[in-house]
Each structure stands twice: as C-alpha cells, then as structure tokens.
Design an enzyme around this catalytic site. Structure first.
Site, short mmCIF file in Angstrom:
data_model
loop_
_atom_site.label_atom_id
_atom_site.label_comp_id
_atom_site.label_asym_id
_atom_site.label_seq_id
_atom_site.Cartn_x
_atom_site.Cartn_y
_atom_site.Cartn_z
N ILE A 17 0.80 -1.20 0.10
CA ILE A 17 0.06 -0.12 -0.20
C ILE A 17 0.89 1.32 -0.06
CG2 ILE A 17 -1.98 -1.04 1.06
CD1 ILE A 17 -1.07 -0.18 3.75
N GLY A 18 2.13 1.05 0.07
CA GLY A 18 3.00 2.27 -0.11
C GLY A 18 4.45 1.84 0.40
N GLY A 20 7.97 4.24 1.57
CA GLY A 20 8.89 5.68 2.18
C GLY A 20 10.51 5.47 2.41
N MET A 22 11.62 5.18 5.04
CA MET A 22 11.77 4.13 6.13
C MET A 22 11.56 2.55 5.85
SD MET A 22 13.64 5.62 8.46
CE MET A 22 13.74 4.05 9.39
N VAL A 25 5.26 -0.54 3.01
CA VAL A 25 4.10 -0.60 3.71
C VAL A 25 3.04 -1.55 3.30
CG1 VAL A 25 2.12 0.36 5.08
CG2 VAL A 25 4.16 1.67 4.70
N LYS A 40 4.78 -2.13 8.32
CA LYS A 40 5.73 -1.06 7.61
C LYS A 40 7.06 -2.36 7.97
CE LYS A 40 6.74 3.13 7.88
NZ LYS A 40 6.96 4.56 8.17
N ASP A 133 8.20 15.84 10.59
CA ASP A 133 7.81 15.72 9.24
C ASP A 133 6.30 15.92 9.34
OD1 ASP A 133 8.61 15.14 6.84
OD2 ASP A 133 8.16 13.04 6.82
#
Length: 524
Positions: A17-18, A20, A22, A25, A40, A133
């Site tokens: 689903i994503g 980044g 770090m 996910v 994550k 952030d």
C-alpha cells in the site's frame, strides 16, 4: 518485496500500500486477533544499517508511547528471520494530500482537520516527542472525518536536547525523487532547514505551512527545486493567505502568520495555544453561521460571544430580553433557547453525571471493568465540594440506553456529562472518555488511555484529575489528595473488589452470593 499471501510471524500479507524512506508498507491480516493491520517492513538491504534500524526502533517507541485518537496506534515492533517490521492500525481513507489535490479545502473542513492535528501535536509534545515531518502526506482522513497523524519515523525525543537536526538539513541531499525532495523541504522550519537544534515549535511551523496550503490551495513557500524552497523559507515572507483566498477570516490569517514566524520565539510556543485559538475561531464562526441561518446579521466582534473576550463583551451589552436598551441600539435579539445556552456558558460547570461506561468489546468478563471505572470516577469527583455529581444509582438507568447528552442534562438538571468506552484488547486496557456540555452537546474534553489492567488506578486518577482541571476547579492540597486517594495498592484485590461491586449492583440472590465470594477473595 513481499508477495501477497506471504506470512511474517502471525501476519499474512495482502497487498502493498505504499513505500517511504523508512521502508515498505503492506496491508496484512493479524491471524491472532483477526484484524487488518498496516505492516511497515524495513528492507533487508538496510536492516543491517545500525543507524536506520535505530531510527526504525525509535519510531516504534515514540509512536507506541502516544495514546490519542488522532495519532496512529502502534501494536508492536518485532523481527522475523532478521526482517524487522512495525505493526500499526490500518486506517481506511485518504491522505490530506489526496484530499487537497492541488485545490483548497473549504473553511469548515480545514478547521475541523486543523483542530484534530493540533490536538494530536499537543499530546505528542506533552509527551516530549516532536514529529519533525508534518505534511499532508502524513495526515490521514477517515471517511467519518477522524484525522490520524502517521509516520513518526523521524520523531525526536526532546529530552535529548544536545542534539541538532543535521539529519533534516542533509535530507534534501540524500533523496532521489525531486517531488519528494520539494515536498519534504516545503514544510521544514527555518531552524530545521539550517540543521539547528529543534523543539516542538518546529512542528508548529510545519503545521502552519500545512494550514496555509489547505486554505490557499498551495504552500506558502515554493521554488523550482529544494534549495529554492528552503531559500524562500529562510528569506521570504509568504503572500498573505487572504490575498490568495479573500473569504478567509482575518483572525485565521493572524493565526497562520503567527505560526509561520521565522523566529521561533515569536511563534506559538505550544501546540496547546495554537489549538486554543483554532477552537475559539471555529466556535465563533459556527455561532455566526447559526445566527445567519436564523435570518439575523452579526458582526465579527459580536460573534465573539463564544470566546473569552466575547463573553465579557456580552456581559456588558447584555444581549437578552432583559435588556431592551441593547436591542433598541440595533443588537439582534436572541431566541430564549439561545439565551439559555449563552447564560449557561457564562456559569462555571458545577454539576455533572458520569454515565456507565460502555463495554465496547461486548466481553461479558469485562463488564465489571466498565461499570467499576465509572463508579470509581463518580466516587472520586464526589469528594469535591464545589461540584455536584450524580450518584451511581441515579445514572445506572442510562446503561445501554440511547445516548442523548442534552436530554440527560435536562432530566438530571446538570451542566455536563462524562461518557466512556472500555476495551480489553489482549493484555491492554483501553479507555476512551469525553466530557460533553449538556447545554449544547459540544465536546469539552476527550482522551484515550491504553494501559495494563494493573494500571487501572492510574487511569481512574487521570480521568478524575483531567476532568477537574477542565472544569477549572480550584482545589486545595487536601482536595487533590482525595481526588486520587487509593484504598489499596493491590491491583488484583482491587479488580476482585470491582467484580464484587458489579455483582452487588445486580441486586439479586445470585449476584449477592458472587459478591460475597469476590469480596472474600479480595481481603484474603
């Protein structure tokens, strides 16, 4: 990259689903608790990087320490076959970035979102945590309007005051996606961009940038590349938001301008102050809109009836049927219902009812907890002489009844209602509470607590203390002690006592037998 259907511990991967800086996910299924979670995962190629692993663990510690309805709940941080992952609640909805899509939000929606974000930041900052952030990509909005702040991946514990934010200052040089570079840089505070020591006021600046963008449709600082954006943040003043969107009230422009001060000493010093101003203008605009809907006109200065200064102004002008002179001078007359609400607001809240908390998990074995916590809070607040608190026997009839705070307020002749929900989630006790004005139904305070069942004393004490603080009750030293007085420090004995009270309140033969048995166990 994990595959659909792959198992990690007790989590089964559904889909990606994503991703980044770090990690990636995934949407996953928790086979133990039969719930969907966001997983994550730190990629293998950087899981061996001690610095990145430390930051990942820091995210878990920082976020799991926060219990707030507007902050993403972290379930666990673990490793499986040298693969490190973080399990968090899965939030359905859209990010604020998706909601905006390059166009401004309407004023009402923007304020609703902003108030929830400010509330979350206030909770985080009070816990000593700075997000660092804040940006639209890290704000999720559920279909029901609830806002969640995501990704404490670079969250900073402010106790480490000797550290500077050099990591943020060099961030623009290590990213590879131009869109991501500018997107991150646009929300940096001046001190963050310079790599200086940061504190909670960095989040306030970033939040101010985000609020400006919600209303204007674009951020206040722009440029062709990241360095241009940072140069704008450091050296240029933004175009006033009212020039971009003339219908924005002047007071909101003032709030944004204060949040965007380049000198942090001139900004809001706390998220709580920021939140207070947002709530005040929101109440003011709501009140004005209601009057306009009723066919009456009102100026902004008159609309401040819901603010502290407005209440004082109204006390002088006396906008009521009892002051025809004020009406003859052109000040609109309010309906008798509105007058009752207004006059009630001028009075301190001196009476309330703590309703039976709802056993939200529908676990019959936890019913004693929901009743027990309610009754204990009643007993604590009843120690305060300036507060009239409805007895347990009085409020017990509202257990499992339809919740209507205005109706309850009228029936019991009280000013406020305390309601709550109790969840027993594995080895965690989650209690959600709110204080509601019984005159107009507005929420005066709300909080969520997640503790071990053995910490039930602490939960009850915090609820009682925070309610007394919200009501601005002036307590003596002895009264404060009574508010948090414990009759035992033995958590197991106390839970047996609560079970006994729960059985006693059934008022039947079986309940009495069980009550005696539990009380006997409690004193053994």
């Amino acid at each position: 990259m994990l595959n659909n259907g792959q198992q990690i511990g007790h989590y089964k991967i559904h889909s990606a689903i994503g991703a980044g800086g770090m990690g990636e996910v995934f949407l996953a299924e928790d086979s133990r608790l039969n719930r969907r979670v966001a997983l994550k995962v730190l990629p293998e190629n950087i899981a061996t990087d001690k610095d990145r692993l430390r930051r990942f663990e820091q995210e878990a510690r920082a976020a799991s320490a926060l219990n707030h309805p507007n902050i993403l709940t972290i379930y666990e941080f673990a490793a499986e076959n040298e693969m490190y992952f973080l399990a968090a609640e899965f939030v359905e909805g859209e990010t604020l970035r998706e909601r905006l899509k390059g166009s401004p939000a309407n004023l009402k929606s923007a304020l609703e979102i902003a108030i929830q974000v400010a509330s979350a930041l206030d909770a985080a900052h009070r816990a000593g945590i700075v997000h660092r952030d804040i940006k639209p990509e890290n704000v999720m909005i559920r279909p029901d309007g609830l806002v969640k702040i995501l990704d404490f991946g670079i969250a900073k514990l402010t106790e480490k005051r000797n550290e500077t934010d050099s990591e943020a200052a060099t961030a623009i040089m290590v990213q590879t996606s131009p869109g991501m570079i500018i997107g991150t840089a646009a929300y940096m505070s001046p001190e963050q961009a310079r790599g200086k020591q940061i504190d909670a006021r960095t989040d306030i600046f970033s939040f101010g940038v985000m609020l400006y963008e919600m209303l204007a449709g674009k951020p206040p600082f722009d440029g062709e590349n990241a360095m241009d954006v940072i140069g704008s943040i450091l050296n240029k003043e933004p175009v006033p938001v009212r020039r971009q969107m003339p219908e924005v009230p002047q007071e909101i422009e003032r709030i944004i301008n204060k949040a965007l001060r380049k000198d942090r000493e001139e900004r809001y010093q706390t998220a709580k102050d920021f939140l207070s101003d947002l709530k005040e203008i929101s109440q003011e605009l709501t009140f004005k809109a209601k009057l306009e809907d009723s066919g009456q006109t009102i100026t902004r200065s008159e609309a401040t009836v819901l603010t502290e200064s407005g209440r004082k102004a109204i006390e002088t002008a006396e906008l009521s049927e009892e002051n025809p002179a004020a009406i003859s001078e052109g000040i609109p007359s309010l309906s008798s219902k509105t007058q009752r609400k207004r006059h009630s607001r001028k009075k301190a809240i001196d009476s309330l009812a703590v309703l039976p908390f709802v056993n939200a998990g529908n676990d019959p074995n936890a019913e004693y907890l929901s009743d027990g916590i309610s009754e204990s809070v009643i007993n604590s607040l009843s120690q305060l002489p300036q507060l009239r608190v409805m007895a347990w026997n009085t409020v017990q009839r509202y257990k499992n009844a339809d919740f209507d705070p205005l109706k309850i307020g009228t029936e019991l002749d009280i000013r406020a209602v305390v309601a709550g929900r109790v969840f027993q989630l594995g080895d965690r006790l989650v209690v959600k509470t709110e204080l509601i004005d019984a005159v107009d139904g507005s929420q005066l305070w709300g909080e969520q607590y997640s503790r071990n069942p053995s910490d039930i004393f602490q939960v009850q004490e915090e609820i009682s203390r925070e309610i007394s603080e919200k009501l601005r009750l002036k307590l003596s030293g002895d009264q404060r002690k009574k508010l948090v007085k414990r009759y035992t420090d033995n958590a197991e004995a106390y839970q047996l006592y609560l079970k006994g009270r729960y059985q006693w309140n059934k008022r039947n033969r079986e309940g009495l037998k069980s009550c005696i048995a539990f009380f006997q166990q409690a004193i053994e």
